[in-house]
Write an enzyme that holds these catalytic residues in place. Sequence first.
Site, PDB file in Angstrom:
ATOM      1  N   CYS A  70      -2.070  12.888   4.013  1.00 16.68           N
ATOM      2  CA  CYS A  70      -1.797  11.461   3.820  1.00 16.68           C
ATOM      3  C   CYS A  70      -0.326  11.150   4.092  1.00 16.68           C
ATOM      4  O   CYS A  70       0.565  11.845   3.587  1.00 16.68           O
ATOM      5  CB  CYS A  70      -2.160  11.036   2.405  1.00 16.68           C
ATOM      6  N   CYS A  74       2.950   8.174  -2.545  1.00 14.59           N
ATOM      7  CA  CYS A  74       2.584   7.870  -3.928  1.00 14.59           C
ATOM      8  C   CYS A  74       2.956   9.065  -4.830  1.00 14.59           C
ATOM      9  O   CYS A  74       2.479  10.185  -4.613  1.00 14.59           O
ATOM     10  CB  CYS A  74       1.095   7.586  -4.031  1.00 14.59           C
ATOM     11  N   CYS A  77       0.278  11.484  -6.542  1.00 13.40           N
ATOM     12  CA  CYS A  77      -0.819  12.037  -5.751  1.00 13.40           C
ATOM     13  C   CYS A  77      -0.502  13.404  -5.165  1.00 13.40           C
ATOM     14  O   CYS A  77       0.509  13.586  -4.477  1.00 13.40           O
ATOM     15  CB  CYS A  77      -1.177  11.059  -4.634  1.00 13.40           C
ATOM     16  N   CYS A 114     -19.226   7.887  -4.654  1.00 11.54           N
ATOM     17  CA  CYS A 114     -17.908   7.413  -4.220  1.00 11.54           C
ATOM     18  C   CYS A 114     -17.405   8.278  -3.071  1.00 11.54           C
ATOM     19  O   CYS A 114     -17.152   9.476  -3.254  1.00 11.54           O
ATOM     20  CB  CYS A 114     -16.919   7.467  -5.364  1.00 11.54           C
ATOM     21  N   CYS A 146     -19.752   3.392  -3.018  1.00 12.51           N
ATOM     22  CA  CYS A 146     -18.408   2.853  -3.177  1.00 12.51           C
ATOM     23  C   CYS A 146     -17.495   3.619  -2.223  1.00 12.51           C
ATOM     24  O   CYS A 146     -17.431   4.855  -2.273  1.00 12.51           O
ATOM     25  CB  CYS A 146     -17.929   3.014  -4.615  1.00 12.51           C
ATOM     26  N   CYS A 206     -13.812  -2.579  -6.929  1.00  9.63           N
ATOM     27  CA  CYS A 206     -13.550  -1.524  -7.903  1.00  9.63           C
ATOM     28  C   CYS A 206     -12.043  -1.294  -7.862  1.00  9.63           C
ATOM     29  O   CYS A 206     -11.504  -0.878  -6.838  1.00  9.63           O
ATOM     30  CB  CYS A 206     -14.307  -0.253  -7.529  1.00  9.63           C
ATOM     31  N   ARG A 276     -14.484   2.257 -16.695  1.00 11.80           N
ATOM     32  CA  ARG A 276     -14.788   3.670 -16.472  1.00 11.80           C
ATOM     33  C   ARG A 276     -13.650   4.573 -16.936  1.00 11.80           C
ATOM     34  O   ARG A 276     -12.489   4.383 -16.553  1.00 11.80           O
ATOM     35  CB  ARG A 276     -15.078   3.912 -14.982  1.00 11.80           C
TER      36      ARG A 276
END
Length: 335
Positions: A70, A74, A77, A114, A146, A206, A276
């Site tokens: 990626c 962030c 992460c 997901c 999702c 979501c 959740r």
Amino acid sequence: MQDVATGTWHGLADRVLAGESIGRDEALSILRADDTQVLDILAAAYRIRHRYHGNTVQLYFLMNAKSGLCPEDCGYCSQSKISNAPVEKYTILNREKLMDAARVAAERQAKTYCLVISARGPNEREMKAVETIVPEIKAKYDLKICACLGLLTEEHAQRLKAAGVDRVNHNLNTSENHYKEICTTHTFADRKETLHHVRNAGMELCSGGIIGMGETDDDVVDMAMELRELKVESIPLNFLNAVDGTPLEGNDQLTPAYCLKALAMFRFVNPDRELRISGGREIHLRSLQPLGLYAANSMFVGDYLTTQGQPPQADYDMIRDLGFEVTINEETVSS
């Protein structure tokens, strides 16, 4: 504020159940309440949960369809470009692996599968892979889909809707004020723009966040209020798993009581939404995990993106011991 000041959390719940929206000060008072009040807060939150969700629990199954690689920074992460965490790195998985994961999701009584990739946003190959696999999964298994594919354009969102995706996950992660402290390669506004594209395409939202990244109580409340304003259908609340090799490694500011108060606050602010318990619950709630389901009505079953969850049977036992039931497509099944 009188109800809260005198400790009458049920009075606050009464107002929520009567259709009122709680304010910032009231939300903050939940987070800042003495830990001795946690059980009273949860009892009041449970009344709200029960009004809208009964004693049902929705299960989600998470598939890391593309790992690492990626370009974003962030800080939380393990898959970001600035992470030194030893995670697997691979491009989007082939059809067989994605279908096999869908089979596992169905076997584990998950309502939603997901499909997640690590990326700033999907490239054309990844979009086509998702567009191809989603109809096949839905035709073979009774699963909601999702997709979590990073930042989306209006065209991306329209294509996902056409492919049969039910819902898109794109977390706010924290407040607008705190966002610059955890990421510099995109903005809070970029994330909100993606959510607007998803909504305009006719899919459900979501979106949630991560607690424990050095934010203030005000930041946590800001995020809860922003999600209420966006009217998101599903709110995953994560508790930071400070993975070694990430900028936030060693960050351990959370207690089980604070996590429970955060869950309760999100229920008070977003009374009828799906809430959740997500990543980090095993680490930060520990033996108090069952109490989280008195506020939340949903959880992941199995592992997360790059970290392990507890064995599925432990989740089923926990749900059963609470007297709750797993729900699939609005029908309850034995857990």
